[in-house]
Scaffold this active site. Structure first.
Site, mmCIF file in Angstrom:
data_model
loop_
_atom_site.group_PDB
_atom_site.id
_atom_site.type_symbol
_atom_site.label_atom_id
_atom_site.label_comp_id
_atom_site.label_asym_id
_atom_site.label_seq_id
_atom_site.Cartn_x
_atom_site.Cartn_y
_atom_site.Cartn_z
ATOM 1 N N ASP A 429 25.811 -35.464 -38.797
ATOM 2 C CA ASP A 429 26.233 -34.128 -39.497
ATOM 3 C C ASP A 429 24.824 -33.552 -40.076
ATOM 4 O O ASP A 429 24.348 -34.117 -40.773
ATOM 5 C CB ASP A 429 27.127 -34.476 -40.705
ATOM 6 C CG ASP A 429 27.369 -33.313 -41.520
ATOM 7 O OD1 ASP A 429 26.747 -32.323 -41.376
ATOM 8 O OD2 ASP A 429 28.496 -33.650 -42.367
ATOM 9 N N HIS A 430 24.570 -32.506 -39.535
ATOM 10 C CA HIS A 430 23.269 -31.712 -39.570
ATOM 11 C C HIS A 430 23.126 -31.421 -41.004
ATOM 12 O O HIS A 430 22.088 -31.133 -41.545
ATOM 13 C CB HIS A 430 22.997 -30.602 -38.878
ATOM 14 C CG HIS A 430 21.701 -30.525 -38.492
ATOM 15 N ND1 HIS A 430 20.748 -30.930 -39.218
ATOM 16 C CD2 HIS A 430 21.091 -29.869 -37.218
ATOM 17 C CE1 HIS A 430 19.447 -30.464 -38.536
ATOM 18 N NE2 HIS A 430 19.807 -30.055 -37.367
ATOM 19 N N ARG A 431 24.470 -31.177 -41.897
ATOM 20 C CA ARG A 431 24.081 -30.963 -43.242
ATOM 21 C C ARG A 431 23.493 -32.002 -44.112
ATOM 22 O O ARG A 431 22.892 -31.753 -45.138
ATOM 23 C CB ARG A 431 25.502 -30.483 -43.827
ATOM 24 C CG ARG A 431 25.939 -29.497 -43.222
ATOM 25 C CD ARG A 431 27.587 -29.275 -43.614
ATOM 26 N NE ARG A 431 28.468 -30.426 -43.146
ATOM 27 C CZ ARG A 431 29.676 -30.512 -43.569
ATOM 28 N NH1 ARG A 431 30.151 -29.434 -44.186
ATOM 29 N NH2 ARG A 431 30.436 -31.532 -43.271
#
Length: 457
Positions: A429-431
């Site tokens: 999850d790039h967040r």
């Protein structure tokens, strides 16, 4: 005072349940805590316990029937107590057709989804001596509402045509009536509706089926395991687990900005260590998967930025490592959790993993055994899959997909040799996890796998 028996929220993500089997008959004496029935949730088969004592006077949902959380499914009372008023508005007992809500004006029930944790008070809130149903939760943002399987006889939304047919010229009917008509081969065009505005409801379909207003070929009425066949296709009813999988995956793959990192790991030293342990006796035997789980847990303890959850307005990095272990069962996928996996020795972790996997396949896991993971691992290597990408289980920030172990020719010290190697792919999850963070985690994992004695302490 009568005790209403409600369909309880027996798992943190349960929105509706299927009554598998009644363990008490009408007229049986019931004590508080007695198991009344077995209920299939979205994850397992659980026990529905009595919250009062007396006699089971009425069963309002038959075996195989589905009901949303909070629906009345039975009544416990004294033998001579009048319960007519309690059951007057309840749905008629039936099989799969008994899934309609208890009253036409009952709103759709909801449950919090992503990241929910077990609530020890849920059982008492769902059933008890009070005569009011359990208090409903406000829906989580984006969470779908729970409802009975296939609809109900409640009124159409505002703006619907109040005449006996809809805008397309078809007879107006409730969702439940349409489903029943399809299952029983009833032609809606030949049915006179008795509901508001001439709307076709359940009793009209039942009457039509009994009177012969059917198509030339009547479809079989399916139970849970049955598959209704029509010509050249097969319609497979959704299980409670498959419904939840579909909803959860839609919550993940769409809104989560995901990227993937793939690495190839050398397993020669892992194979040697595993063989040496097996020589010590059966009690020391461990699988490749056990060693991989231990390595992942150890690496996560060194990289808390990957052992994290996305909270919407923040990131929670965990100091303890709880590994979710994906297990395939006949009806879908469930992820039992190995808690504090980094703190457990290989033998302890291996025994726990085997026990959890067995009980997962038997649908015997408790809710607190498949919730609370901080990171997940999915292994399809035993099926011969050399590489795949797994879908993140929100609110977790990552999942590791494990491929097959293959003998591969590689160049070492200028010479070609055959080594056992395995590809792993991390979905991030790039967040929460940047590319460099994920890469450093995989570097640590590689070091542990290729030097497994570093995990022994």
């Amino acid at each position: 005072m009568p005790t209403k028996v409600y369909m309880e929220a027996l798992s943190p993500t349960m929105e509706e349940g299927r009554l598998v089997k009644w363990l008490k008959n009408e007229g049986d004496q019931v004590a508080s805590g007695d198991v009344l029935a077995e209920v299939e949730t979205d994850k397992a088969v659980m026990e529905l316990a009595a919250r009062g004592e007396g006699v089971l006077r009425k069963r309002l949902l038959e075996e195989g029937g589905t009901a949303p959380v909070g629906q009345l499914v039975g009544v416990i009372a004294a033998p001579d107590e009048n319960i007519d008023e309690l059951i007057s508005g309840a749905p008629a007992a039936g099989g799969a057709d008994a899934a309609a809500p208890a009253a036409e004006d009952a709103g759709a029930r909801t449950k919090d989804t992503a990241g929910a944790s077990p609530n020890p008070k849920s059982a008492e809130q769902s059933q008890g001596e009070a005569s009011t149903p359990p208090k409903e939760k406000a829906p989580a943002r984006g969470a779908p509402t729970a409802r009975g399987d296939g609809g109900d006889d409640r009124p159409e939304p505002e703006g619907a045509d109040a005449s006996g047919s809809d805008n397309g010229g078809r007879a107006r009917s409730s969702p439940l009536a349409r489903r029943m008509a399809s299952e029983r081969g009833v032609d809606l065009a030949q049915v006179q509706g008795s509901g508001p505005g001439g709307r076709i409801i359940r009793r009209d379909i039942e009457a039509a089926a009994a009177g012969g207003a059917t198509r030339a070929t009547r479809a079989p009425a399916p139970d849970r395991a049955a598959r209704a066949r029509d010509g050249d296709h097969t319609d497979v009813p959704l299980s409670q687990m498959r419904r939840t999988i579909a909803r959860r995956l839609a919550e993940s793959i769409g809104p989560i900005p995901t990227f993937y990192l793939t690495a190839t790991l050398d397993l020669e030293r892992v194979a040697e260590m595993r063989g040496a342990m097996a020589e010590l006796g059966d009690e020391f035997k461990v699988s490749f998967n056990d060693i991989i789980l231990k390595a992942v847990a150890t690496a996560l303890a060194q990289h808390p930025e990957c052992n994290a959850h996305w909270l919407g307005d923040g990131i929670r990095q965990f100091h303890r490592v709880h590994i979710g272990m994906a297990v395939a069962i006949d009806e879908g996928l469930i992820t039992p959790v190995i808690f504090d996996a980094d703190q457990k020795g290989l033998r302890e972790l291996s025994g726990e993993a085997r026990d959890l996997a067995k009980r997962a396949r038997d649908r015997k896991l408790k809710p607190d055994e498949y919730t609370g993971s901080t990171f997940s691992v999915s292994n399809l290597g035993m099926f011969g899959i050399d590489h795949f990408t797994a879908i993140i289980n929100p609110p977790e920030a990552g999942i590791l997909a494990i491929g097959a172990i293959e003998e591969t020719p590689v160049v070492r010290d200028g010479e070609v040799t055959v080594r056992r190697r395995m590809r792993v792919t991390m979905s991030c999850d790039h967040r929460v996890i940047d590319g460099a963070m994920g890469a450093k985690f995989l570097q640590t994992l590689r070091r542990l796998i290729e030097n497994p004695l570093a995990m022994i302490y």
